[in-house]
Write an enzyme that holds these catalytic residues in place. Structure first.
Site, PDB file in Angstrom:
ATOM      1  N   ASP A   1      -5.837  14.092 -24.742  1.00  0.00           N
ATOM      2  CA  ASP A   1      -5.942  13.216 -25.034  1.00  0.00           C
ATOM      3  C   ASP A   1      -5.460  11.808 -25.933  1.00  0.00           C
ATOM      4  O   ASP A   1      -6.059  11.607 -26.822  1.00  0.00           O
ATOM      5  CB  ASP A   1      -7.909  12.275 -23.989  1.00  0.00           C
TER       6      ASP A   1
ATOM      7  N   LYS B   1      -1.194   1.174 -25.415  1.00  0.00           N
ATOM      8  CA  LYS B   1      -1.884   1.447 -26.936  1.00  0.00           C
ATOM      9  C   LYS B   1      -0.489   1.121 -27.786  1.00  0.00           C
ATOM     10  O   LYS B   1       0.199   0.110 -27.187  1.00  0.00           O
ATOM     11  CB  LYS B   1      -2.659   2.351 -27.436  1.00  0.00           C
TER      12      LYS B   1
ATOM     13  N   THR C   1      -3.696   6.933 -22.273  1.00  0.00           N
ATOM     14  CA  THR C   1      -3.173   5.444 -21.777  1.00  0.00           C
ATOM     15  C   THR C   1      -1.565   4.984 -21.758  1.00  0.00           C
ATOM     16  O   THR C   1      -0.790   5.627 -23.010  1.00  0.00           O
ATOM     17  CB  THR C   1      -4.061   3.697 -22.294  1.00  0.00           C
TER      18      THR C   1
ATOM     19  N   TYR D   1       0.868  -1.333  -0.034  1.00  0.00           N
ATOM     20  CA  TYR D   1       0.074   0.114  -0.151  1.00  0.00           C
ATOM     21  C   TYR D   1       1.116   1.566   0.079  1.00  0.00           C
ATOM     22  O   TYR D   1       1.946   1.386   0.678  1.00  0.00           O
ATOM     23  CB  TYR D   1      -1.184   0.062   1.570  1.00  0.00           C
TER      24      TYR D   1
ATOM     25  N   GLU E   1      -0.254   5.167  -0.298  1.00  0.00           N
ATOM     26  CA  GLU E   1      -1.614   5.978  -0.861  1.00  0.00           C
ATOM     27  C   GLU E   1      -0.110   6.961  -0.982  1.00  0.00           C
ATOM     28  O   GLU E   1       0.641   7.347   0.020  1.00  0.00           O
ATOM     29  CB  GLU E   1      -2.809   6.331   0.214  1.00  0.00           C
TER      30      GLU E   1
ATOM     31  N   ARG F   1      -1.451  -2.327 -19.251  1.00  0.00           N
ATOM     32  CA  ARG F   1      -2.568  -1.341 -19.089  1.00  0.00           C
ATOM     33  C   ARG F   1      -2.968  -0.659 -17.786  1.00  0.00           C
ATOM     34  O   ARG F   1      -2.559  -0.401 -16.602  1.00  0.00           O
ATOM     35  CB  ARG F   1      -3.777  -2.671 -18.699  1.00  0.00           C
TER      36      ARG F   1
HETATM   37  N1  DSN Z   1     -11.663   1.238 -25.922  1.00  0.00           N
HETATM   38  C1  DSN Z   1     -10.481   2.045 -26.080  1.00  0.00           C
HETATM   39  C2  DSN Z   1     -10.420   1.602 -27.729  1.00  0.00           C
HETATM   40  O1  DSN Z   1     -10.713   0.555 -28.277  1.00  0.00           O
HETATM   41  O2  DSN Z   1      -9.888   2.571 -28.059  1.00  0.00           O
HETATM   42  C3  DSN Z   1     -10.480   2.949 -25.645  1.00  0.00           C
HETATM   43  O3  DSN Z   1     -10.299   2.943 -24.258  1.00  0.00           O
END
Ligand code: DSN
Length: 424
Positions: free
Chosen positions: A193, A222, A219, A47, A49, A228
């Site tokens: 984003d 990708k 994110t 933990y 925080e 993730r």
């Molecule tokens: N769901 C994702 C995508 O496939 O683009 C984005 O969060």
């Protein structure tokens, strides 16, 4: 303790599915062994925080070093001055930004979900659309592209508090600077984003949002090819629309507000095992090998779009600048739902997607979205892409013919056999 054979058998099955298939989902990728090793480590036991050096728990001296390294690597990768690596996902990162700077009912402007935007940018089914007065810009019907001068006028007319630049299914680059100039005229904050193309942006292969946008979220799983998760960053010091007196003061104040919006605002304890895996992935992304990978992703996408067009498919906007493309299947008399299922029968994984001005529901859709980030990690180059497009076309034209689709599936397996998930 007895091994949980049920779950580990399922993981084995999923491993085989990933190895046997062609992965074209634009938001997925295959991480390296060391990213998985960090993610599966004993750091999950801790933990922590708070932030490095300012925790609510004892025993954080090691995770402090790990999280600080993740932050400094991320800042180096994107030329950011400040970042927070704790968001559990991209939607959580955006939620923290909203909760830091908006009040319920405030006006926001984002890219329309049905034109390729993202749920967390104001969709009525998401908290961003339920709590805020969400407005949208879209693509032009004739070109399939965003007209950034029109978006600038929309910003000036609407006077939103926050504007979001970013998409889930838009294959062209963004004109952050035109958006920023309009935001400055009306005192709006600009959030980019960059979840989809962030890996290409990190390596200078697309426009850089860091110098024009107040805040950047992404994110990490990708094109960036990490675990993730999500992150929030800020670039240059800037004159903030909310009345901070000095440039440096603005960034410092905003970073404190944002840190507080992540924890305790919208999250509890950070996932230090995931943060360690993020740090590993950021280290990988800083390398020349990753630059080669990112260039190949872009080349592969461009070849894929050209090859699809040659076979009579209509790509929204006519092509791609990044890793992805959105294909309108109406000219082939197919829906996205059917195409996703048919390709799935042939072990080619994709997702159905709305196309701009779609006449079908989100459960059916007229489109399908492809991305080259995952297959490029498996070592596929331009020649492999031509082979993949042939298999995709063959499968789509065999809709309803189960035996033919099964035999295409065997060809897919043969093509991918011997190719590790993480080859690049
Ligand atoms: N769901 C994702 C995508 O496939 O683009 C984005 O969060």
């Amino acid at each position: 303790m007895q091994r949980d054979s049920q779950i580990f058998d399922y993981i084995k099955q999923e491993n085989k599915r990933q190895l046997d298939g062609i992965e074209l989902i634009a938001s997925e990728n295959f991480v390296s062994e060391q990213v998985m090793e960090a993610m599966g480590s004993i750091l999950t036991n801790k933990y922590a925080e708070g932030l490095p050096g300012k925790r609510y728990y004892g025993g954080c001296e090691v995770v402090d070093e790990i999280e600080s390294l993740a932050i400094s690597r991320l800042n180096e990768l994107f030329g950011a001055n400040w970042s927070n690596v704790q968001p559990h996902s991209g939607a959580q990162a955006n939620m923290a930004v909203f909760s830091a700077f908006l009040k319920p009912g405030d006006k926001i402007l984002g890219f329309d979900l049905s034109h390729g935007g993202h749920l967390s940018h104001g969709s009525p089914v998401n908290v961003s659309g339920k709590w805020f007065d969400a407005n949208f810009y879209g693509v032009e019907k004739e070109t399939g592209k965003i007209d950034f001068n029109k978006v600038a006028n929309q910003i000036i007319d609407l006077k939103p508090k926050l504007v979001i630049a970013g998409a889930s299914a838009y294959s062209r680059d963004w004109d952050y600077s035109t958006m920023r100039k309009a935001c400055d005229q009306v005192g709006a904050m600009l959030l980019a984003d960059i979840s989809h193309p962030s890996g290409l942006i990190a390596k200078g292969l697309l426009n850089d949002p860091m110098k024009d946008c107040h805040i950047v979220t992404t994110t990490t799983h990708k094109t960036l090819r990490g675990p993730r998760g999500g992150v929030i960053m800020m670039g240059e010091d800037f004159e903030n629309p909310f009345g901070f007196k000095t440039l440096k003061g603005a960034t410092k104040m905003m970073s404190q507000v944002l840190d507080g919006a992540v924890f305790p605002g919208t999250q509890g304890g950070p996932l230090e095992h995931v943060i360690a895996a993020k740090a590993v992935a950021f280290g990988e992304a800083l390398s020349d090998d990753y630059l080669k990978y990112a260039k190949q992703v872009k080349r592969n996408a461009s070849v894929m779009a050209d090859e699809m067009v040659k076979r009579g498919y209509q790509i929204i906007s006519g092509g791609t600048d990044n890793h992805s493309m959105l294909i309108d299947l109406r000219s082939k008399d197919l829906t996205g739902k059917v195409a996703e299922a048919v390709l799935g029968q042939a072990h080619i994984t994709t997702n159905k997607n709305m196309v701009p001005f779609d006449d079908k529901s989100p459960f059916v859709t007229s489109g399908i979205r492809f991305g080259t980030n995952a297959i490029t990690t498996r070592g596929i180059d331009e020649n492999g892409i031509v082979e993949i497009v042939n298999l995709v076309d063959e499968a789509l034209m065999a809709a309803g013919n189960d035996s033919k689709l099964a035999s295409i599936g065997e060809k897919v397996k043969t093509m991918m056999s011997g190719k590790p998930l993480f080859a690049h």
